[in-house]
Write a protein that holds these residues in place. Structure first.
Motif, PDB file in Angstrom:
ATOM      1  N   ALA A   1      -4.694  10.856   3.453  1.00 49.54           N
ATOM      2  CA  ALA A   1      -3.246  10.795   3.245  1.00 49.54           C
ATOM      3  C   ALA A   1      -2.857   9.363   2.877  1.00 49.54           C
ATOM      4  N   ILE A   2      -1.923   9.262   1.932  1.00 47.11           N
ATOM      5  CA  ILE A   2      -1.404   7.950   1.550  1.00 47.11           C
ATOM      6  C   ILE A   2       0.089   7.929   1.813  1.00 47.11           C
ATOM      7  N   VAL A   3       0.502   7.056   2.692  1.00 48.30           N
ATOM      8  CA  VAL A   3       1.937   6.914   2.978  1.00 48.30           C
ATOM      9  C   VAL A   3       2.454   5.720   2.167  1.00 48.30           C
ATOM     10  N   GLY A   4       3.464   5.978   1.357  1.00 52.03           N
ATOM     11  CA  GLY A   4       3.975   4.912   0.486  1.00 52.03           C
ATOM     12  C   GLY A   4       3.209   4.891  -0.826  1.00 52.03           C
ATOM     13  N   ALA A   5       3.034   6.073  -1.387  1.00 56.57           N
ATOM     14  CA  ALA A   5       2.166   6.183  -2.563  1.00 56.57           C
ATOM     15  C   ALA A   5       2.837   5.727  -3.844  1.00 56.57           C
ATOM     16  N   THR A   6       4.115   5.381  -3.783  1.00 50.59           N
ATOM     17  CA  THR A   6       4.794   4.998  -5.023  1.00 50.59           C
ATOM     18  C   THR A   6       4.666   3.509  -5.346  1.00 50.59           C
ATOM     19  N   GLY A   7       4.111   2.755  -4.415  1.00 50.08           N
ATOM     20  CA  GLY A   7       3.874   1.337  -4.699  1.00 50.08           C
ATOM     21  C   GLY A   7       2.559   1.146  -5.445  1.00 50.08           C
ATOM     22  N   TYR A   8       2.314  -0.085  -5.881  1.00 42.48           N
ATOM     23  CA  TYR A   8       1.082  -0.337  -6.635  1.00 42.48           C
ATOM     24  C   TYR A   8      -0.165  -0.135  -5.781  1.00 42.48           C
ATOM     25  N   GLY A   9      -0.086  -0.489  -4.508  1.00 39.60           N
ATOM     26  CA  GLY A   9      -1.233  -0.279  -3.628  1.00 39.60           C
ATOM     27  C   GLY A   9      -1.551   1.201  -3.497  1.00 39.60           C
ATOM     28  N   GLY A  10      -0.503   2.014  -3.366  1.00 40.04           N
ATOM     29  CA  GLY A  10      -0.689   3.445  -3.204  1.00 40.04           C
ATOM     30  C   GLY A  10      -1.302   4.094  -4.429  1.00 40.04           C
ATOM     31  N   VAL A  11      -0.794   3.745  -5.584  1.00 41.57           N
ATOM     32  CA  VAL A  11      -1.285   4.386  -6.801  1.00 41.57           C
ATOM     33  C   VAL A  11      -2.698   3.907  -7.130  1.00 41.57           C
ATOM     34  N   GLU A  12      -3.033   2.696  -6.699  1.00 42.76           N
ATOM     35  CA  GLU A  12      -4.410   2.221  -6.904  1.00 42.76           C
ATOM     36  C   GLU A  12      -5.372   2.955  -5.961  1.00 42.76           C
ATOM     37  N   LEU A  13      -4.889   3.283  -4.762  1.00 37.07           N
ATOM     38  CA  LEU A  13      -5.711   4.094  -3.857  1.00 37.07           C
ATOM     39  C   LEU A  13      -6.063   5.425  -4.519  1.00 37.07           C
ATOM     40  N   ILE A  14      -5.076   6.041  -5.156  1.00 33.66           N
ATOM     41  CA  ILE A  14      -5.340   7.327  -5.825  1.00 33.66           C
ATOM     42  C   ILE A  14      -6.387   7.157  -6.922  1.00 33.66           C
ATOM     43  N   ARG A  15      -6.226   6.103  -7.731  1.00 31.21           N
ATOM     44  CA  ARG A  15      -7.188   5.875  -8.819  1.00 31.21           C
ATOM     45  C   ARG A  15      -8.619   5.773  -8.284  1.00 31.21           C
TER      46      ARG A  15
END
Lengths: 344, 344, 344, 344
Positions: free
Chosen positions: B4-18
């Motif tokens: 789970a990623i909380v705060g996925a709209t920031g750059y850190g979050g979207v990089e986690l998805i990548r």
């Protein structure tokens, strides 16, 4: 003022043309080149079409020495050392933008530059053209060694503190960042757009030629001067230098004292602006002859962080060269240089 | 591994998805947001169309704590401090990418961050996730305080020397340069393209929040640790940090000794590469989890210039967070992170 | 899959290594070079230190043809034409990233390329590797002419409309913009950072080599195809192509019809994303194999503006080359290419 | 010439100050702002420290109309429409840099701008300030509608051909690229450095407000004028516009004829340079008031590709505004604008 530019195809040369074009005392600008003689300068620089119509002429020291009031030497290393004797026989004032005459001691020059030093009499005669601090000598000089881009930013940033004896002279660390025009017009792997863009680089760590130039001035200003740590970096931008300097305070001065020391030092110098509202960005001096300075004293570490920014092609090269020519000719120091930075 | 990623709209979050997308152990990636719940993430990030189809869900600590193996908290300051107690009641491992749990002493946190510290038990429980040096504690941790971007580059660059006692602990000066993604996704005057492009800036001189984080680790590693000078700069590039560190040698070590000290320290750590052929550029680690390091000992000044580069969003945020999750889960440390840098 | 890369020191070659590293079927990656044989590739590309350890080997067609399953030719123009006959005697599948085999008619090749065409049998045998539209032929091919970067973006953008007969075939105007990596690794005045940064350029107007490649495919797809206007531009960025294409509608289709035509065409093709929420930016596909497309029908002018973006080094070169190798080998088309774009 | 600038905190306003500073006829520059009155302009623009000392004054039409010779209105849309009537009662010449008075027909203005048009008498009275083509009317005008940045580049590029009747008026396609300063000083997601850097974007396809402005002039020049296709793009650079225009030749003219047509048209206009040696780059006019033009006639398609470049803040805004003020005041047209481009 009739002006000749030797080596007009480099960035320093073409910037001289841009600035001299606005100079009200300039009646003529001629350009000279060893390699591209007889060529129109617009072949190399199409942005000059219809504006500057000069054709590159073969270098002839006799002509240069007699037909011009000021000769700017903007040629590769070693050229000025060869031309200067001949030029000095004439009446022209000479401003050399290369490093040929900056270092007084041949041994030091040869150690850092890895090539033969200019003749001793020329090195001796040359006045180091840091306009704000050497204006007395510049006024009566015949040959100016125009300062390097880094040393200009750094020495203007250090001078008030060093002259005042406010810093531990063995503590000086200079972390400098430059845009790519400092590396000149010749394409190379280092400044290839695909690899320089979106990247930050560091180079010539502890071995950059500007180190002895900085140390020489510091030693003139303060007997305790030791070696400095000087680290140049390349930033993905075309113009601009930021020098971040770390010095240990010898104590006693508060943050406000420090700021006042700098304000006092540069009060009467129109091109050095001690900032009122915080640290400057390089873009805030772009295209102009300003050097902007700000600092912060940190009580935790007893260190002062001094920041100075310039446009490397203006105050760091062509602008300061013209400023020196103004001083030599008794013109207003701001003549032809009174530009507002191009922002944004 | 359900993530789970909380705060996925920031750059850190979207990089986690990548990055997690390439992780072979990951079976599920869910995204949570307090402000944009029910929205498709592709509204904010169109580059995810057809690739990541998750819809942002409302944050519910019970769900997070029970339905996931790892919860990455990539939220603004203060959010993790509020959510962590609830989350810790469940079985999920927690990796917090904010600064909420990094500083052990409340007084210091509050002085530098200007806001209330997280509850003492949480700060105490949190393990500082500098993967290469704290892997023992990370292995058994439940809550990771993922290091800041600057501290990651800086601490990896200083650790071998500091732990070895090879440097004067009162001499540490850190001149750091970052790309703009470190400033996050919200537009501001500072990172407005027109003014950031073709410019170099300096900010938060002697007052950046990452200072106490760096000092805390140095003090753990070496009893003589004093305050450091830490200066962040903004460079016109999107990704990348270069930390240039100046330290005074306590003596005895040659340039080669220094290099060997670093090679030995990182020999078994695949993500820290002590360079063989000179200093690294930031682009040479872009998009990857590498931290590249090189150094130069200068006999003239008895100082060592240590340079370390990372991609601030990978090794400085999402990549190290996943590296920590790998360690906590007993996976291969390189799992999902084994990328060659995107060059050029 | 054992892979050989000939010409691994160029940007296409090093991008192949980056991508193949993630390919689960790849068991070996060997690199070959005519000019730098015996050298470690990390001398040219330090970012590969500790990651890719291959040493450049001398080109030997017999070895290449027998010891590898796929040979990627990423060499300068003319090299593939020389090597291919020898390579085709072996069992390896060949994917050529140069323009040597793209143009079927020798006369046209020689007119636009200004050099001798490859032997006729090779040009005939070569299958044009536009993966999404030629997958049938690719499946059974032995020699692939991998498309140029511009043609990839442009042809994927035009194909649905042209094949459908929805556009006036004499109306095609293509305004294309590329980052500088398209110009390759060799430094030049055009891509010198100081002059390319903060500038937009246009080049080879009405004479770019990719023109006949585009026209050849259009003529295969639609008998009415006439000459196109194709204008390449250079943008101050490293990666990315945006092709803006202007076509006259033959009438009848509404904006929604147009969009649906494209959605239907690419529904089953994972790497072409017809966008849902507006036009794409180049950064939204950076580092990935995606080609993102959107369009707008303008009733005032009866023209459709079609925009397609790719990463020129991935979908425009190395990525599509691997995609073709996947098809030739019967692997999943996304194998080794399933990356989320690196954003931001 | 006493000058007032209303809306001096925007990029157009601050560029006016930079240029007017060099204007020999200017004796006073005052700045006005509705939102930041009483503030020093250096708070917003620190680069003006010690150079421009004006304090922002409250807008008072009576003062503006009587105490100044020229009032530049550089305010947001709608402000000029409100102020103009009052200002026209005084003696000051008015140059409006917004779009308020550019469109003659209210219906068209309201359709494209989505807001109420300015009063009819004002729109009628306003002279469209395309300096090179409307100088007769400008000379006697009281109120100038200064052209938009895109229309300036585009109309200067199309005028000779359109006036001559050399192009099919239904064939005009304009692919335009701009730096980010065209989007103004307010930060936004689109111009956030992290996402704009290393990216190319397209926006307002077939719906940009400058479309009717272009079409209005074309219709004045040529009765056959139909709607144009106009597509704006955003390029990762701060300054510069390149307009690439595609037109169908009505036949008969060779490449050299085309070039001669343009040379003749602009022979007596110092700010439009028809290039001699190939296409211009945007950087070659940066910081200057030049518009550089080149073209290529392609016999294969019977189309002409016309390229025109300007600095959007100079010739596309502040520079042309001053050029118009010069014409209105009977000064030399180049007064205060005679800068060599800042290159590189």
């Amino acid at each position: 003022m009739r002006v000749a530019i030797v080596g007009a195809t480099g960035y320093g040369g073409v910037e001289l043309i841009r600035l001299l074009r606005q100079h009200r005392q300039v009646t003529e600008i001629s350009v000279f080149s060893s390699s591209q003689a007889e060529e129109s300068l617009t072949l190399t620089y199409p942005h000059l079409q219809d504006v500057y119509k000069g054709v590159l002429q073969t270098i002839d020291t006799k002509v240069l020495a007699s037909a011009y009031d000021v000769v700017f030497l903007s040629a590769p290393p070693g050229v000025a050392a060869t031309l200067a004797s001949g030029l000095l026989e004439g009446s022209a004032a000479i401003v050399d933008l290369s490093g040929d005459f900056r270092i007084k001691e041949a041994r030091i020059y040869e150690e850092w530059y890895g090539q033969k030093a200019a003749p001793a009499d020329l090195r001796k005669q040359a006045v180091y053209g840091l306009s704000e601090w050497n204006d007395e000598e510049i006024r009566t000089a015949k040959l100016i060694a125009n300062p390097g881009c880094y040393p200009t930013a750094i020495l203007l940033g250090l001078a008030p503190a060093v002259k005042q004896g406010a810093v531990n002279m063995n503590s000086l660390i200079i972390d400098a960042k430059t845009g790519t025009t400092g590396a000149g017009k010749n394409p190379s792997a280092v400044t290839h757009f695909s690899e320089m863009n979106e990247s930050m680089k560091i180079y010539k760590v502890n071995e950059h030629k500007h180190t002895p130039e900085i140390e020489q001035l510091l030693a003139e200003w303060n007997k305790g001067a030791g070696p400095v740590t000087f680290t140049p970096h390349l930033v993905p931008m075309s113009r601009g230098i930021m020098a971040t300097m770390y010095v240990e305070s010898t104590g006693g001065l508060s943050h406000d004292d420090w700021l006042q020391l700098y304000k006092d030092a540069y009060e009467s110098h129109p091109f050095v602006r001690v900032r009122k509202n915080g640290f400057p960005a390089t873009k805030e001096v772009s295209g102009s002859n300003y050097c902007d300075i700000y600092l912060d004293y940190d009580a935790r570490t007893n260190r002062v962080t001094i920041v100075s920014v310039i446009d490397n092609l203006v105050k760091g090269a062509a602008g300061q060269a013209i400023q020196n020519a103004n001083i030599m000719n008794g013109y207003k120091v701001t003549e032809g240089l009174d530009f507002i930075p191009v922002y944004p």
